[in-house]
Scaffold this motif. Sequence first.
Motif, mmCIF file in Angstrom:
data_model
loop_
_atom_site.group_PDB
_atom_site.id
_atom_site.type_symbol
_atom_site.label_atom_id
_atom_site.label_comp_id
_atom_site.label_asym_id
_atom_site.label_seq_id
_atom_site.Cartn_x
_atom_site.Cartn_y
_atom_site.Cartn_z
ATOM 1 N N ARG A 82 0.831 -1.197 0.000
ATOM 2 C CA ARG A 82 0.000 0.000 0.000
ATOM 3 C C ARG A 82 0.873 1.258 0.000
ATOM 4 O O ARG A 82 0.508 2.259 -0.623
ATOM 5 N N PHE A 93 -5.178 -2.590 -16.343
ATOM 6 C CA PHE A 93 -4.627 -1.266 -16.637
ATOM 7 C C PHE A 93 -3.776 -0.801 -15.461
ATOM 8 O O PHE A 93 -4.090 -1.064 -14.307
ATOM 9 N N TYR A 143 -2.268 2.934 -13.969
ATOM 10 C CA TYR A 143 -2.327 4.393 -14.065
ATOM 11 C C TYR A 143 -1.374 4.983 -13.029
ATOM 12 O O TYR A 143 -1.144 4.392 -11.965
ATOM 13 N N GLN A 161 -0.880 8.435 -10.698
ATOM 14 C CA GLN A 161 -1.582 9.617 -10.229
ATOM 15 C C GLN A 161 -0.644 10.467 -9.385
ATOM 16 O O GLN A 161 -0.361 10.136 -8.229
ATOM 17 N N GLY A 198 -5.235 14.073 -11.810
ATOM 18 C CA GLY A 198 -5.999 12.900 -12.156
ATOM 19 C C GLY A 198 -5.082 11.770 -12.589
ATOM 20 O O GLY A 198 -3.924 12.003 -12.958
ATOM 21 N N PRO A 199 -5.563 10.547 -12.537
ATOM 22 C CA PRO A 199 -4.731 9.426 -12.990
ATOM 23 C C PRO A 199 -4.385 9.551 -14.467
ATOM 24 O O PRO A 199 -5.199 10.019 -15.266
ATOM 25 N N PHE A 223 -2.863 7.270 -17.760
ATOM 26 C CA PHE A 223 -2.682 5.909 -18.266
ATOM 27 C C PHE A 223 -1.211 5.587 -18.466
ATOM 28 O O PHE A 223 -0.444 6.397 -19.002
ATOM 29 N N LEU A 248 -2.116 3.235 -9.587
ATOM 30 C CA LEU A 248 -3.416 2.563 -9.525
ATOM 31 C C LEU A 248 -3.477 1.453 -10.560
ATOM 32 O O LEU A 248 -3.027 1.620 -11.694
ATOM 33 N N PHE A 272 -11.142 -0.440 -9.785
ATOM 34 C CA PHE A 272 -9.830 0.006 -9.327
ATOM 35 C C PHE A 272 -9.452 -0.579 -7.974
ATOM 36 O O PHE A 272 -10.316 -0.836 -7.114
ATOM 37 N N GLY A 273 -8.147 -0.752 -7.786
ATOM 38 C CA GLY A 273 -7.614 -1.074 -6.478
ATOM 39 C C GLY A 273 -7.377 0.198 -5.677
ATOM 40 O O GLY A 273 -7.652 1.309 -6.141
ATOM 41 N N ASP A 274 -6.854 0.030 -4.467
ATOM 42 C CA ASP A 274 -6.599 1.162 -3.575
ATOM 43 C C ASP A 274 -5.294 1.894 -3.910
ATOM 44 O O ASP A 274 -5.000 2.927 -3.339
ATOM 45 N N GLY A 275 -4.510 1.321 -4.791
ATOM 46 C CA GLY A 275 -3.282 1.977 -5.209
ATOM 47 C C GLY A 275 -2.102 1.725 -4.287
ATOM 48 O O GLY A 275 -2.255 1.315 -3.136
ATOM 49 N N THR A 276 -0.921 1.981 -4.835
ATOM 50 C CA THR A 276 0.322 1.971 -4.060
ATOM 51 C C THR A 276 0.884 3.385 -4.085
ATOM 52 O O THR A 276 1.089 3.942 -5.170
ATOM 53 N N ARG A 277 1.103 3.943 -2.891
ATOM 54 C CA ARG A 277 1.725 5.268 -2.832
ATOM 55 C C ARG A 277 3.227 5.090 -2.777
ATOM 56 O O ARG A 277 3.757 4.529 -1.814
#
Lengths: 116, 116
Positions: B9, B33, B35, B37, B42-43, B45, B91, B107-112
Amino acid sequence: AQTVTQSQPEMSVQEAETVTLSCTYDTSESDYYLFWYKQPPSRQMILVIRQEAYKQQNATENRFSVNFQKAAKSFSLKISDSQLGDAAMYFCAYSIIFGNTDKLIFGTGTRLQVFP
Amino acid sequence: GAGVSQSPRYKVAKRGQDVALRCDPISGHVSLFWYQQALGQGPEFLTYFQNEAQLDKSGLPSDRFFAERPEGSVSTLKIQRTQQEDSAVYLCASSPNTGNGFQPQHFGDGTRLSIL
């Protein structure tokens, strides 16, 4: 190239009131999809509403509705009876219908604050 | 779980290190996909897979970015020799369809990712 523009970095609304978020886009395609996504602090993008460009009728999902003006390339989101849980970043997005990829092109987002 | 899962995460790396970000799509989803961000944006591609085939990598910003999906399920985004401008939320999204925009992306929660 396709672009999506959200000219309102921030908006605020009082609980139970109505707010409209603006979005314009640029494309040379005639068939495409438009979307509004919500992104809360958890970061997950959640689909709010979708509009097919070939449909003249504006999409509606419960308290969320759109005003789709194809000739003007405008796609605004109206949130009725705003709730505290509606507070989030809102992104307008575009996708072509046919092609090798249906990647989304996003705007820069509008942060919506909801006050009790 | 039923949703798109991303790990880790949060990731902190020193400039110049290599990183690998993982995405577990929804079971059976054909399209995947990635993305990027950036903060306050915005995200954007990065790349698209249909099963194990990478059909579009036009958004990858440089040859330091590499993505794979060898068995058509889990995908890994690798960034080599990281730089500070790589700091962003990454994302991942999946959808069941094979190249038209009818089905929404989940979408997933993303990796920061933070590069020091």
